[in-house]
Design a protein around this motif. Structure first.
Motif, PDB file in Angstrom:
ATOM      1  N   GLN A  43       0.826  -1.210   0.000  1.00  0.00           N
ATOM      2  CA  GLN A  43       0.000   0.000   0.000  1.00  0.00           C
ATOM      3  C   GLN A  43       0.859   1.258   0.000  1.00  0.00           C
ATOM      4  O   GLN A  43       0.575   2.222  -0.716  1.00  0.00           O
ATOM      5  N   ALA A  44       1.925   1.252   0.781  1.00  0.00           N
ATOM      6  CA  ALA A  44       2.825   2.407   0.825  1.00  0.00           C
ATOM      7  C   ALA A  44       3.431   2.678  -0.546  1.00  0.00           C
ATOM      8  O   ALA A  44       3.481   3.838  -0.998  1.00  0.00           O
ATOM      9  N   MET A  45       3.881   1.640  -1.217  1.00  0.00           N
ATOM     10  CA  MET A  45       4.482   1.822  -2.536  1.00  0.00           C
ATOM     11  C   MET A  45       3.453   2.336  -3.536  1.00  0.00           C
ATOM     12  O   MET A  45       3.760   3.178  -4.398  1.00  0.00           O
ATOM     13  N   GLN A  46       2.213   1.865  -3.422  1.00  0.00           N
ATOM     14  CA  GLN A  46       1.170   2.357  -4.319  1.00  0.00           C
ATOM     15  C   GLN A  46       0.890   3.836  -4.070  1.00  0.00           C
ATOM     16  O   GLN A  46       0.709   4.614  -5.025  1.00  0.00           O
ATOM     17  N   LEU A  47       0.868   4.238  -2.808  1.00  0.00           N
ATOM     18  CA  LEU A  47       0.599   5.647  -2.498  1.00  0.00           C
ATOM     19  C   LEU A  47       1.710   6.556  -3.030  1.00  0.00           C
ATOM     20  O   LEU A  47       1.442   7.679  -3.472  1.00  0.00           O
ATOM     21  N   ILE A  48       2.947   6.067  -3.001  1.00  0.00           N
ATOM     22  CA  ILE A  48       4.039   6.849  -3.592  1.00  0.00           C
ATOM     23  C   ILE A  48       3.809   6.997  -5.092  1.00  0.00           C
ATOM     24  O   ILE A  48       3.960   8.087  -5.657  1.00  0.00           O
ATOM     25  N   ASP A  49       3.442   5.902  -5.758  1.00  0.00           N
ATOM     26  CA  ASP A  49       3.161   5.952  -7.193  1.00  0.00           C
ATOM     27  C   ASP A  49       2.025   6.926  -7.507  1.00  0.00           C
ATOM     28  O   ASP A  49       2.013   7.558  -8.574  1.00  0.00           O
ATOM     29  N   GLU A  50       1.078   7.058  -6.583  1.00  0.00           N
ATOM     30  CA  GLU A  50      -0.072   7.939  -6.798  1.00  0.00           C
ATOM     31  C   GLU A  50       0.236   9.398  -6.483  1.00  0.00           C
ATOM     32  O   GLU A  50      -0.601  10.259  -6.731  1.00  0.00           O
ATOM     33  N   GLY A  51       1.432   9.654  -5.935  1.00  0.00           N
ATOM     34  CA  GLY A  51       1.834  11.041  -5.734  1.00  0.00           C
ATOM     35  C   GLY A  51       1.956  11.506  -4.306  1.00  0.00           C
ATOM     36  O   GLY A  51       2.108  12.716  -4.056  1.00  0.00           O
ATOM     37  N   ALA A  52       1.924  10.605  -3.333  1.00  0.00           N
ATOM     38  CA  ALA A  52       2.094  11.010  -1.938  1.00  0.00           C
ATOM     39  C   ALA A  52       3.485  11.591  -1.721  1.00  0.00           C
ATOM     40  O   ALA A  52       4.478  11.050  -2.195  1.00  0.00           O
ATOM     41  N   SER A  53       3.548  12.693  -0.987  1.00  0.00           N
ATOM     42  CA  SER A  53       4.825  13.321  -0.657  1.00  0.00           C
ATOM     43  C   SER A  53       5.348  12.889   0.702  1.00  0.00           C
ATOM     44  O   SER A  53       6.518  13.131   1.024  1.00  0.00           O
ATOM     45  N   VAL A  54       4.482  12.279   1.500  1.00  0.00           N
ATOM     46  CA  VAL A  54       4.840  11.749   2.822  1.00  0.00           C
ATOM     47  C   VAL A  54       4.010  10.486   3.033  1.00  0.00           C
ATOM     48  O   VAL A  54       2.850  10.414   2.602  1.00  0.00           O
ATOM     49  N   LEU A  55       4.577   9.505   3.729  1.00  0.00           N
ATOM     50  CA  LEU A  55       3.821   8.327   4.157  1.00  0.00           C
ATOM     51  C   LEU A  55       3.669   8.377   5.667  1.00  0.00           C
ATOM     52  O   LEU A  55       4.661   8.532   6.397  1.00  0.00           O
ATOM     53  N   ASP A  56       2.439   8.249   6.163  1.00  0.00           N
ATOM     54  CA  ASP A  56       2.168   8.271   7.595  1.00  0.00           C
ATOM     55  C   ASP A  56       1.820   6.855   8.040  1.00  0.00           C
ATOM     56  O   ASP A  56       0.753   6.339   7.714  1.00  0.00           O
ATOM     57  N   ILE A  57       2.734   6.227   8.785  1.00  0.00           N
ATOM     58  CA  ILE A  57       2.588   4.840   9.216  1.00  0.00           C
ATOM     59  C   ILE A  57       2.077   4.824  10.650  1.00  0.00           C
ATOM     60  O   ILE A  57       2.702   5.405  11.546  1.00  0.00           O
ATOM     61  N   GLY A  58       0.946   4.155  10.883  1.00  0.00           N
ATOM     62  CA  GLY A  58       0.382   4.104  12.222  1.00  0.00           C
ATOM     63  C   GLY A  58       0.054   2.689  12.652  1.00  0.00           C
ATOM     64  O   GLY A  58      -0.477   1.910  11.862  1.00  0.00           O
ATOM     65  N   GLY A  59       0.348   2.375  13.916  1.00  0.00           N
ATOM     66  CA  GLY A  59       0.094   1.040  14.427  1.00  0.00           C
ATOM     67  C   GLY A  59      -0.930   0.980  15.537  1.00  0.00           C
ATOM     68  O   GLY A  59      -1.129  -0.073  16.150  1.00  0.00           O
ATOM     69  N   GLU A  60      -1.607   2.107  15.816  1.00  0.00           N
ATOM     70  CA  GLU A  60      -2.662   2.132  16.829  1.00  0.00           C
ATOM     71  C   GLU A  60      -3.785   3.040  16.353  1.00  0.00           C
ATOM     72  O   GLU A  60      -3.549   4.205  16.028  1.00  0.00           O
ATOM     73  N   SER A  61      -4.995   2.521  16.310  1.00  0.00           N
ATOM     74  CA  SER A  61      -6.130   3.335  15.894  1.00  0.00           C
ATOM     75  C   SER A  61      -6.407   4.423  16.924  1.00  0.00           C
ATOM     76  O   SER A  61      -6.334   4.181  18.135  1.00  0.00           O
TER      77      SER A  61
END
Length: 274
Positions: A43-61
């Protein structure tokens, strides 16, 4: 406007998009979809391909009434994802969405460049965890905790109170040695706020911009959009893009979203027309 975060410098002269990667089973929108490490990385790699400038990784809702996650479990969810993305030498900074100082330190050591803290560095040791690094930080306002925040939230003046908190925490960062170029602010839409509070804040971004830091807005798929449109969380794409566009036109620098491609394309139009 720029944000300095470790080895990255984000150019925020035009609005950019932060793509959400929830490595959780219970997030309000996409809980469970990316709970496995391999799914989160894809999913992270897809978001980069779609144009994300930052990835926000979260492990707790942090949705209303979410169950707290032990630190060890949160680390098991997010650190392998961060390490795998860093190993791939991705071209965008990684943000760790956490309020726990231990997770902040481990994520920064693994290669995260931004700490995105829904509690605004109020937990003991959180300020020191960021100050002891060269990471950027996003300070968010929340009234209460995820377990209590939507139990009749009340403000005398929501804009003034949110602004005062963000100013106070920005000043605490500066006093701890975190330069203003590393600080971003987030009014915390949906975190201890009613429909009217959210709308009032959304109309008042200019007052928060006066604090002199980049502004992050996270309205993607939030319940206030469902209240406006009558749609469930999975049918709020158009509302989310509209909210991002209006926020960008009012000066927001970074839009935290689930639907990266649609938002990136809409913001390109905003930039061209401005």
């Amino acid at each position: 406007m720029q944000l300095h975060c470790a080895n990255f410098t984000l150019d925020l002269s035009t609005p950019k998009v932060m793509g959400i990667v929830n490595v959780t089973p219970d997030s309000f929108s996409d809980g469970g979809k990316f709970a496995r490490t391999d799914a989160a990385i894809a999913q992270a790699m897809q978001l980069i391909d779609e144009g994300a400038s930052v990835l926000d990784i979260g492990g707790e809702s942090t949705r209303p009434n979410a169950t707290p996650v032990p630190e060890d479990e949160e680390l098991l969810r997010v650190i392998p994802v961060i390490e795998a993305l860093v190993a791939r030498q991705i071209p965008v900074p990684i943000s760790i969405d956490t309020y726990k100082p231990g997770v902040m330190r481990a994520a920064i050591a693994a290669g995260a460049s931004i700490v995105n803290d829904v509690r605004g560095l109020q937990e003991p040791g959180a300020l020191e965890a960021v100050a002891g690094s060269d990471a950027g930080v996003c300070i968010m306002h929340m009234q209460g905790t995820p377990q209590t925040m939507q139990e009749n939230p009340h403000y005398e003046d929501v804009v003034a109170e949110v602004k005062a908190f963000l100013s106070q925490q920005r000043d605490a960062c500066l006093a701890a040695g975190i330069s203003q170029e590393r600080i971003m602010l987030d009014p915390g839409f949906g975190f201890g706020k009613t429909r009217i509070h959210n709308i009032t804040l959304a109309k008042s971004l200019a007052e928060l911009l006066a604090l002199g830091c980049p502004l992050l807005v996270g309205l993607s798929r939030k319940s206030v959009l469902g209240q406006m449109t009558g749609h469930d969380v999975d049918a709020r794409l158009h509302a989310s893009v509209a909210a991002a566009v209006v926020s960008a036109m009012q000066g927001a620098h970074l839009l935290r979203v689930h639907d990266v491609k649609a938002t990136v394309e809409a913001l390109k139009v905003v930039a061209a027309l401005k």
